[in-house]
Design an enzyme around this catalytic site. Structure first.
Site, mmCIF file in Angstrom:
data_model
loop_
_atom_site.group_PDB
_atom_site.id
_atom_site.type_symbol
_atom_site.label_atom_id
_atom_site.label_comp_id
_atom_site.label_asym_id
_atom_site.label_seq_id
_atom_site.Cartn_x
_atom_site.Cartn_y
_atom_site.Cartn_z
ATOM 1 N N TYR A 71 8.454 5.471 0.167
ATOM 2 C CA TYR A 71 7.456 5.915 1.892
ATOM 3 C C TYR A 71 6.949 4.107 2.093
ATOM 4 C CZ TYR A 71 4.989 7.374 5.926
ATOM 5 O OH TYR A 71 3.932 6.783 7.608
ATOM 6 N N ASP A 108 5.587 -3.895 -2.098
ATOM 7 C CA ASP A 108 4.661 -2.432 -0.853
ATOM 8 C C ASP A 108 3.972 -1.863 -1.917
ATOM 9 O OD1 ASP A 108 3.103 -1.063 0.454
ATOM 10 O OD2 ASP A 108 5.575 0.145 1.421
ATOM 11 N N LYS A 128 -4.884 0.979 2.523
ATOM 12 C CA LYS A 128 -4.926 1.572 1.420
ATOM 13 C C LYS A 128 -7.235 0.880 1.116
ATOM 14 C CE LYS A 128 -1.716 4.601 1.265
ATOM 15 N NZ LYS A 128 -1.610 5.919 2.164
#
Length: 476
Positions: free
Chosen positions: A185, A286, A314
């Site tokens: 994802y 990522d 994050k």
């Protein structure tokens, strides 16, 4: 006891559902799992009545009663009131050790004094200008030191970071096709919402996975520009390049964290880089989940492979919405030259960069990583002992602040391996932790995040809860 018919939940699987064609391991009695699940769900719901009221009321103004669909999970969402240090409290007054930590954001812990002071100071001097501030360059320089990427731009989320990385790769190479890993994802933009845990009847053969849109609303043209390959399979990646000469980039989580934690095989990441470069494509890491959580320089540092573009978000923001992309000089020059647009009203927002500067320079110090490693060692040893004692077909994996229990005896190397896991067992484990004062991220992945404010007593609570779960699961 799953959510009742009056619940606002949509068509999500119930706790007792198993993947088609799969069954619980022979070492686990499915009837015992169902019996314990019913008991634990009753207790869960009884202790969270105010959360349920808020959830049901919120459906009048928010689809499914939550601001993000990730937050609507069986048996019902938990509404949080406040957090301090390593603990959070829900609106019913239940206190938890927080192993969820906002899907991997809060490695600083809640209300860390350094972050609070930095944000309060900045807030008192103004919270937004849409003009650069001094902290922007300070954060960029620290990211350069950690990730060995010379140039940086800021975003506001992991989704924006991977979106910008895709545009950079396409602008730099003049190509449009992307290669992504099956079940990874990368945020909720159309370019990469493809084959994110596709249904078994849609995913296609293992040596040539289908490109499956995540949901309705994603243009077929976007899906057709994505080639999907399994993780840890260099031969499949080589075949993808042999079939397509228009690949701009390979986008990969260097450690898969959408299906628990799946480590790269030795040499895999370097192999991906070499194949991509040999065919004129870029490698994009990522690191939204791994960045600064598994090492000061994330997976790039831990595995010794530097990509062409790295995506962060994050944990670098200390709890504020944040994101960043770093890249090679020549790649990032496409922004300098005006060939690729990278912009945003809130990019480099003063509050965010103040929090990021404090997080990176004051909180996530070498001592913080030593603390993570010590807690990880405690968790690994405790969980290994329990799994061995009860002869459970599970294994634990820890990487500094991140870790998980995988409910499969054998190592998971890719999405197809993960499908062997009966999700009813980790769901039961999640209920045990929730009902015994440990908040976990929802889902079968059992993926946790520690913070600098977690203590040995905090991790012992998780271990003790897991021990009770193991005893009950294997008792006659």
């Amino acid at each position: 006891m799953s959510a009742d018919a009056s619940s606002p939940r949509g068509p999500w699987p119930t706790s007792s559902s198993s993947p088609p064609g799969r069954s619980t391991s022979s070492a686990i009695d499915p009837k015992r799992v169902a019996e314990l699940t019913e008991r634990e769900e009753r207790e869960f719901l009884a202790k969270r009545q105010r959360s349920r009221e808020l959830w049901q009321g919120a459906t009048h103004s928010m689809p499914r009663g939550v601001p993000s669909s990730f937050q609507d999970t069986p048996p019902q969402p938990v509404f949080i009131d406040r957090g301090q240090g390593s603990h959070v409290w829900d609106v019913d007054g239940n206190e938890y050790v927080d192993f969820h930590n906002g899907f991997g954001v809060m490695v600083v812990g809640h209300a860390h004094p350094s972050v609070v002071a930095a944000v309060n100071d900045r807030m008192a001097r103004g919270s937004h200008f849409a003009q650069p501030v001094a902290e922007d360059a300070a954060v960029a320089e620290e990211l350069t030191r950690r990730f060995s990427q010379p140039q940086w731009r800021f975003t506001n989320s992991g989704t924006e970071s991977t979106l910008d990385a895709v545009r950079l790769a396409r602008g730099f190479t003049g190509r449009e096709r992307l290669v992504k890993i099956e079940a990874s994802y990368h945020g909720h933009h159309d370019s990469l919402m493809v084959s994110v845990e596709p249904a078994p009847d849609l995913m296609g053969p293992v040596d040539h996975p289908n490109s499956v849109p995540y949901c309705e609303g994603i243009p077929r043209a976007n899906v057709d520009l994505v080639t999907v390959v399994p993780f840890n399979d260099l031969d499949a990646l080589e075949r993808a390049f042999s079939h397509h000469d228009d690949i701009a980039a390979v986008v990969v989580e260097p450690v898969m964290m959408n299906i628990g934690i799946v480590l790269p095989d030795d040499g895999y990441l370097a192999g991906v880089r070499d194949i991509a470069h040999r065919h004129g494509a870029l490698l994009v890491f990522d690191e939204v989940k791994t960045g600064v959580t598994i090492a000061p320089g994330g997976a790039s540092e831990r595995f010794g492979v530097t990509p062409d573009i790295v995506c962060l978000a994050k944990a670098i923001g200390g709890g504020l919405p944040c994101g960043a992309i770093g890249g090679r000089e020549d790649v990032m020059a496409t922004i300098t030259d005006g060939r690729v647009a990278q912009m945003g009203t809130f990019n480099g927002n003063p509050l965010t960069t103040a929090a990021s500067r404090a997080t990176l320079l004051e909180v996530l110090t070498p001592g913080a990583y030593a603390h993570f490693d010590a807690l990880a060692e405690e968790l690994q040893g405790g969980l290994d002992g329990i799994i061995s004692e009860h002869d459970l077909p599970f294994h634990a994996l820890t990487l500094a602040a991140r870790g998980c229990v995988t409910y499969r005896k054998e190592k998971v190397r890719n999405y197809r391996d993960y499908l062997d896991i009966d999700k009813s067992v980790p769901y039961l484990s999640w209920l045990y932790q929730s009902n015994r004062e440990v908040l976990m991220a929802p889902g079968a992945e059992e993926n946790w995040t520690l913070s600098v404010q977690h203590s040995e007593a905090d991790v012992r609570r998780y271990i003790d809860n897991f021990a009770e779960f193991a005893r009950d699961l294997t008792s006659a």
